[in-house]
Motif scaffolding. Structure first.
Motif, short mmCIF file in Angstrom:
data_model
loop_
_atom_site.label_atom_id
_atom_site.label_comp_id
_atom_site.label_asym_id
_atom_site.label_seq_id
_atom_site.Cartn_x
_atom_site.Cartn_y
_atom_site.Cartn_z
N GLY A 1 -32.71 -15.43 -27.35
CA GLY A 1 -32.90 -14.33 -28.28
C GLY A 1 -31.57 -13.77 -28.76
N PRO A 2 -31.57 -12.90 -29.75
CA PRO A 2 -30.32 -12.35 -30.30
C PRO A 2 -29.70 -11.31 -29.38
CG PRO A 2 -32.20 -11.32 -31.37
CD PRO A 2 -32.77 -12.38 -30.46
N VAL A 3 -28.40 -11.12 -29.54
CA VAL A 3 -27.69 -10.08 -28.80
C VAL A 3 -27.97 -8.73 -29.47
CG1 VAL A 3 -25.43 -9.22 -28.08
CG2 VAL A 3 -25.88 -11.68 -28.12
N ALA A 4 -28.30 -7.74 -28.66
CA ALA A 4 -28.52 -6.40 -29.20
C ALA A 4 -27.22 -5.86 -29.77
CB ALA A 4 -29.04 -5.48 -28.10
N LYS A 5 -27.28 -5.29 -30.96
CA LYS A 5 -26.11 -4.79 -31.66
C LYS A 5 -25.92 -3.29 -31.40
CE LYS A 5 -25.25 -8.73 -33.70
NZ LYS A 5 -24.05 -9.53 -33.36
N ILE A 6 -24.67 -2.93 -31.16
CA ILE A 6 -24.34 -1.52 -30.96
C ILE A 6 -24.26 -0.83 -32.31
CG2 ILE A 6 -22.60 0.09 -30.07
CD1 ILE A 6 -21.73 -2.12 -28.12
N ARG A 7 -25.03 0.20 -32.50
CA ARG A 7 -25.04 0.93 -33.76
C ARG A 7 -24.24 2.24 -33.70
NH1 ARG A 7 -25.64 -3.23 -36.63
NH2 ARG A 7 -27.63 -4.32 -36.37
N GLN A 8 -24.04 2.74 -32.49
CA GLN A 8 -23.28 4.00 -32.37
C GLN A 8 -22.85 4.20 -30.93
OE1 GLN A 8 -25.33 7.79 -33.19
NE2 GLN A 8 -23.73 8.22 -34.69
N VAL A 9 -21.63 4.71 -30.76
CA VAL A 9 -21.13 5.12 -29.44
C VAL A 9 -20.73 6.58 -29.55
CG1 VAL A 9 -19.41 4.75 -27.65
CG2 VAL A 9 -20.30 2.79 -28.92
N ASN A 10 -21.38 7.42 -28.77
CA ASN A 10 -21.13 8.87 -28.80
C ASN A 10 -20.54 9.31 -27.48
OD1 ASN A 10 -22.17 9.35 -31.41
ND2 ASN A 10 -24.26 9.34 -30.59
N VAL A 11 -19.55 10.19 -27.55
CA VAL A 11 -19.00 10.84 -26.36
C VAL A 11 -19.38 12.31 -26.45
CG1 VAL A 11 -16.94 11.39 -25.03
CG2 VAL A 11 -17.09 9.20 -26.25
N VAL A 12 -20.03 12.81 -25.40
CA VAL A 12 -20.52 14.19 -25.37
C VAL A 12 -19.75 14.94 -24.28
CG1 VAL A 12 -22.52 15.67 -25.02
CG2 VAL A 12 -22.79 13.45 -26.15
N GLY A 13 -19.31 16.14 -24.59
CA GLY A 13 -18.59 16.97 -23.63
C GLY A 13 -17.09 16.97 -23.84
N ASN A 14 -16.62 16.20 -24.81
CA ASN A 14 -15.18 16.16 -25.10
C ASN A 14 -14.78 17.35 -25.98
OD1 ASN A 14 -16.93 14.56 -26.91
ND2 ASN A 14 -15.08 14.34 -28.15
N SER B 1 -10.99 18.23 -26.00
CA SER B 1 -9.56 18.09 -26.31
C SER B 1 -9.30 16.95 -27.30
CB SER B 1 -8.77 17.81 -25.02
OG SER B 1 -8.96 18.86 -24.09
N TYR B 2 -10.20 15.99 -27.38
CA TYR B 2 -10.01 14.83 -28.25
C TYR B 2 -11.30 14.55 -29.00
CZ TYR B 2 -6.14 14.21 -24.99
OH TYR B 2 -5.04 14.43 -24.21
N SER B 3 -11.15 14.05 -30.21
CA SER B 3 -12.33 13.71 -31.00
C SER B 3 -12.96 12.43 -30.47
CB SER B 3 -11.94 13.52 -32.47
OG SER B 3 -11.10 12.37 -32.62
N GLY B 4 -14.24 12.24 -30.77
CA GLY B 4 -14.93 11.04 -30.33
C GLY B 4 -14.31 9.78 -30.90
N ARG B 5 -13.85 9.86 -32.15
CA ARG B 5 -13.22 8.69 -32.77
C ARG B 5 -11.93 8.32 -32.05
NH1 ARG B 5 -11.44 7.99 -39.14
NH2 ARG B 5 -10.63 5.84 -38.91
N GLU B 6 -11.16 9.33 -31.67
CA GLU B 6 -9.90 9.06 -30.98
C GLU B 6 -10.15 8.44 -29.62
OE1 GLU B 6 -5.80 11.47 -29.73
OE2 GLU B 6 -7.50 12.53 -30.65
N LEU B 7 -11.25 8.83 -28.96
CA LEU B 7 -11.53 8.30 -27.63
C LEU B 7 -12.10 6.88 -27.68
CD1 LEU B 7 -13.13 11.47 -25.99
CD2 LEU B 7 -10.82 10.56 -25.61
N THR B 8 -12.83 6.54 -28.73
CA THR B 8 -13.54 5.26 -28.76
C THR B 8 -12.86 4.21 -29.63
OG1 THR B 8 -14.94 6.00 -30.62
CG2 THR B 8 -15.74 6.41 -28.38
N PHE C 1 -27.91 2.29 -28.77
CA PHE C 1 -27.03 3.44 -28.94
C PHE C 1 -26.50 3.83 -27.56
CE2 PHE C 1 -30.03 3.35 -32.35
CZ PHE C 1 -29.32 3.72 -33.49
N ILE C 2 -25.20 4.07 -27.49
CA ILE C 2 -24.55 4.39 -26.21
C ILE C 2 -24.09 5.84 -26.26
CG2 ILE C 2 -22.64 3.84 -24.68
CD1 ILE C 2 -22.66 1.01 -25.79
N THR C 3 -24.47 6.59 -25.23
CA THR C 3 -24.05 7.99 -25.10
C THR C 3 -23.31 8.16 -23.78
OG1 THR C 3 -25.96 8.74 -26.39
CG2 THR C 3 -24.80 10.39 -25.07
N ILE C 4 -22.09 8.69 -23.85
CA ILE C 4 -21.27 8.88 -22.66
C ILE C 4 -21.05 10.38 -22.48
CG2 ILE C 4 -19.06 8.35 -21.56
CD1 ILE C 4 -18.84 5.95 -23.51
N ASN C 5 -21.53 10.91 -21.37
CA ASN C 5 -21.39 12.33 -21.07
C ASN C 5 -20.20 12.53 -20.14
OD1 ASN C 5 -24.03 13.60 -22.24
ND2 ASN C 5 -24.71 11.78 -21.11
#
Length: 769
Positions: A166-179, A181-188, A249-253
């Motif tokens: 079967g196909p590989v699941a595609k990542i559509r979004q990575v979110n960092v919650v609780g940050n 001091s740094y923006s999510g884009r800067e962290l990821t 979708f990946i969410t990192i707290n």
């Protein structure tokens, strides 16, 4: 069946207790009677009745060897009737592409499922579950696993596993919650997992993998710990699948905590090396945010320094003293050197085709000497650099019964050391390139190199044969012999209208001065014959300057040459180096008695700076000067040229030079036909930024760069003028393909002068001669 067994007993009442006279086990096929008896909770001489039957049956079932167990009695003989479970003969896979058979077998083996084991049908669910977990870890959530059991003679089975990945699941979004001091884009932005950049059409960044995500989380943790967030923690990570299991979708707290400042560092423990020297190895910024990488690297430097003094198992433990009220931390490095260690034996294994002495002469760590971590690593690198070695593994093993001796176990994996190659390529200036070569880098297991090469193009025809002993002396001096023949069509090389035939031989001695410094001495002989081009109404002939020189010195010459060079090389690779330097100074001179007396002085240098794991910057320069001596001038066929993909890109090969005409007896770098005549002095400069190719960032065999080149050829050093330097800027790609190196460049000259021959797009395919 138990009832049948009871009815078959003669003269004995079932249920009556009796003393076991013997034990018989019926139904065994593969399992020995002794093995089965060892699992029974009763033995000969015990008193047995039907109350003990459940215990016997339970113990035998728990072995996992049997599908059915019955208890019977024949006189005073206890009879155990069993039906064995089949054994697994083979486990076969089909349909798997992402994970090879070996990887799937290792996964099942870790779960206790392998050939030779007893098969139990309850294993089917375990097999499917284990394989699904392997594919889930690679982001293939739609995998289907079908298992079929094929029965074989002698109570064996094959397990046939058909996989639809079967196909590989595609990542559509990575979110960092609780940050905060740094923006999510800067962290990821440095994550290997995420949405691909808009220009990365072939990127696999959006392919989910559990291992990749674990690495990204560790990178995130390192980022915060290097910025002073001592109490940083990742609270949770959620991976959410869409109903069709194709997108996720990946969410990192995270909990950042507070930023801590380093107030001081200290040393404690046993100082077998002067404290001042150890303190100089600590590089932790005071009154700055805490940085885990600074602390870790400082501890590693201290540990490495201790290993160079023989303390192979030194332990350097940085302990933080945290002041939570003031958000401050002080670091104390506790040093425990342990005992000083000698190397007892160095064992080398895996050398199936090579004499052991070939590897031992590369050793910098000696037996019966103090253990030195730097020398052990250098020994590993030297063995790894041998062309017939694929990989090297060094293990340090303590000697039993002592705490101050170790053995070094060096395991080498050898690869084919001989190659017969037939190749072809194409170059803008040399046209079709054909080559045939035979090379043996480990001739008869001695480590000596033998090679012969035949190649042809519209510029060159070459034959060369050479033999090199890299360890001619015990101290590591090398010696090599070579013979060659080469015909060069100078007109096709954009030089001038003549051709030359050269043949000769040379002997090369290489003398090591240190691990990174070497002197080469190459005496040799060369005969050269010049063929001119007749002038006609339709063709321009050989220029007057060359005709006049041939009239004076003849159209052939015997040259007795001596070439010496000094090389300093610390680069981490000879192909795509990312750091280090290489400098070479050389002198080539024809000795007195040669038909032409001249010399060449050359210098080339390169400094490479690692900017990050993927980026590096290079500064390189080249200088060359040629002249005659004893009243002679440098021959026209030994003059210097520049321009092309190897010097100043954007200009045609060998076309750079002074465009001033010849007048008043002045010799310029253009001949009377306005062809390149070369010069005595050449200089080149280049600055280049290397980075991964955007569409193939994961391919280590291809690299892209942006560059600025400059250089020119001058009649003499006194004619050097910075305003006459030609320069260009552009981008380049180099690919070490299976057929040889491929180079491409697009350059825009930005200070070219009228008459310069430009070539903005340049390429070289296949080997160059």
């Amino acid at each position: 069946m138990a009832l049948v067994g009871l009815l078959g007993l003669a003269g004995t009442a079932w249920g009556q207790a009796y003393e076991i006279e013997d034990i018989e086990i019926e139904g065994l096929e593969r399992i020995t009677a002794g093995t089965a008896l060892s699992y029974l909770p009763v033995q000969v001489g015990d008193t047995f009745d039907d109350n003990r039957s459940p215990e016997v049956i339970r113990e035998l079932f728990q072995t996992g060897f049997f599908d059915d167990v019955e208890i019977a009695r024949r006189g005073d003989v206890l009879v155990v009737i069993v039906s064995e479970r089949p054994a697994i003969n083979e486990i076969n896979f089909s349909g798997n592409r992402d994970i090879p058979d070996e990887g799937l077998r290792e996964a099942l083996d870790s779960a206790g499922l392998r050939s030779g084991r007893v098969f139990n049908r309850t294993m089917l669910d375990r097999i499917e579950s284990e394989l699904r977990q392997q594919y889930f870890a690679r982001g293939r959530y739609n995998v289907q696993v079908d298992v079929e059991i094929v029965e074989l003679p002698r109570n064996r089975v094959d397990i046939e596993i058909d996989i639809t990945e079967g196909p590989v699941a595609k990542i559509r979004q990575v979110n960092v919650v609780g940050n905060e001091s740094y923006s999510g884009r800067e962290l990821t932005r440095r994550f290997e997992s995420g949405v691909p950049r808009w220009w990365a059409f072939f990127s696999r960044r959006d392919n989910y993998s559990r291992e990749k995500l674990s690495g990204d989380l560790e990178q995130l943790r390192s980022h915060y710990l290097d910025q002073g967030f001592l109490e940083f923690d990742i609270d949770s990570t959620q991976v959410t699948l869409t109903p069709d299991r194709r997108d996720l979708f990946i969410t990192i707290n995270v909990d950042e905590g507070d930023r801590y400042t380093v107030t001081g560092v200290d040393l404690a423990g046993d100082f077998v090396i002067p404290r001042e020297e150890l303190e100089s190895l600590i590089d932790v910024d005071i009154d700055a945010p805490f940085s885990r990488s600074q602390v870790t690297e400082s501890a590693e430097r201290i540990s490495e320094r201790l290993t160079r003094e023989g303390f192979a198992f030194a332990n350097v433990n940085p302990v933080p003293d945290v002041d939570e009220d003031n958000r401050e931390v002080a670091i104390t490095f506790f040093v425990d050197p342990g005992p000083r260690v000698y190397v007892r034996n160095i064992r080398i294994t895996g050398n199936q085709n090579t004499e052991e002495r070939v590897y031992r002469r590369e050793m910098r760590q000696m037996e019966s000497a103090w253990y030195n971590g730097a020398l052990v690593e250098r020994s590993r690198v030297r063995v790894q650099r041998l062309p017939f070695v694929q990989s090297v593994n060094v293990e340090t093993e303590r000697v039993a019964g002592t705490d101050d001796e170790v053995d070094l176990n060096i395991t080498v994996t050898e690869q084919q050391s001989g190659a017969l190659s037939l190749g072809a390529g194409f170059s803008q200036n040399q046209g079709l390139l054909l080559t045939a070569s035979l090379t043996q880098d480990n001739f008869l297991g001695t480590g000596n190199r033998f090679s012969t090469e035949v190649s042809t193009s519209k510029v060159n025809q070459l034959f060369r044969m050479s033999v090199t002993n890299p360890h001619f002396t015990p101290s590591g001096a090398s010696r090599g012999f070579s013979v060659f023949y080469r015909k060069i069509d100078a007109e096709e090389a954009n030089i001038s209208r003549y051709s030359s035939n050269r043949f000769g031989f040379d002997v090369t001695y290489g003398i090591p001065l240190s691990e990174f410094d070497r002197i080469q001495v190459r005496p040799g002989f060369e005969n050269i014959e010049i063929e001119t081009v007749e002038r006609s109404d339709t063709r321009i002939g050989t220029p007057d300057e060359i005709i006049d020189e041939l009239d004076e010195f003849g159209d052939s010459a015997n040259l007795y040459k001596l070439e010496t060079s000094y090389i300093h090389d610390t680069r981490d690779s000879t192909t795509f180096a990312s750091q280090g330097r290489r400098h070479r100074v050389g002198l080539e001179v024809t000795v007195p008695g040669s038909d032409r007396e001249f010399y060449k002085l050359t210098y080339s240098g390169q400094e490479i700076f690692r900017l990050s794991d993927r980026y590096s910057f290079s500064l390189s320069a080249g200088l060359a000067y040629a002249d005659g001596y004893g009243g002679d001038d440098v021959p026209f066929y030994e003059r210097l040229f520049a321009g092309g993909i190897r010097s100043v890109r954007g200009y045609e090969d060998n076309q750079l030079g002074d465009l001033r005409p010849i007048r008043d007896g002045q010799v310029a770098t253009r001949d009377s036909n306005d062809d390149p005549y070369g010069g005595r002095f050449r200089t080149t400069l280049s600055a280049e930024l290397f980075f991964p190719m955007p569409f193939a960032a994961d391919n280590d065999g291809v690299r892209m760069s942006t560059f600025v080149d400059a250089g020119n050829v001058f009649h003499d050093v006194s004619d050097f003028d910075t305003s006459e330097l030609r320069a260009s800027a552009g981008v380049a790609v180099t690919w070490f393909s299976p057929v040889g190196p491929l180079s491409f460049s697009v350059a825009e000259p930005f200070n070219n002068q009228p008459g310069d021959e430009l070539q903005r797009f340049q390429f070289l395919l296949g080997a160059s001669f």
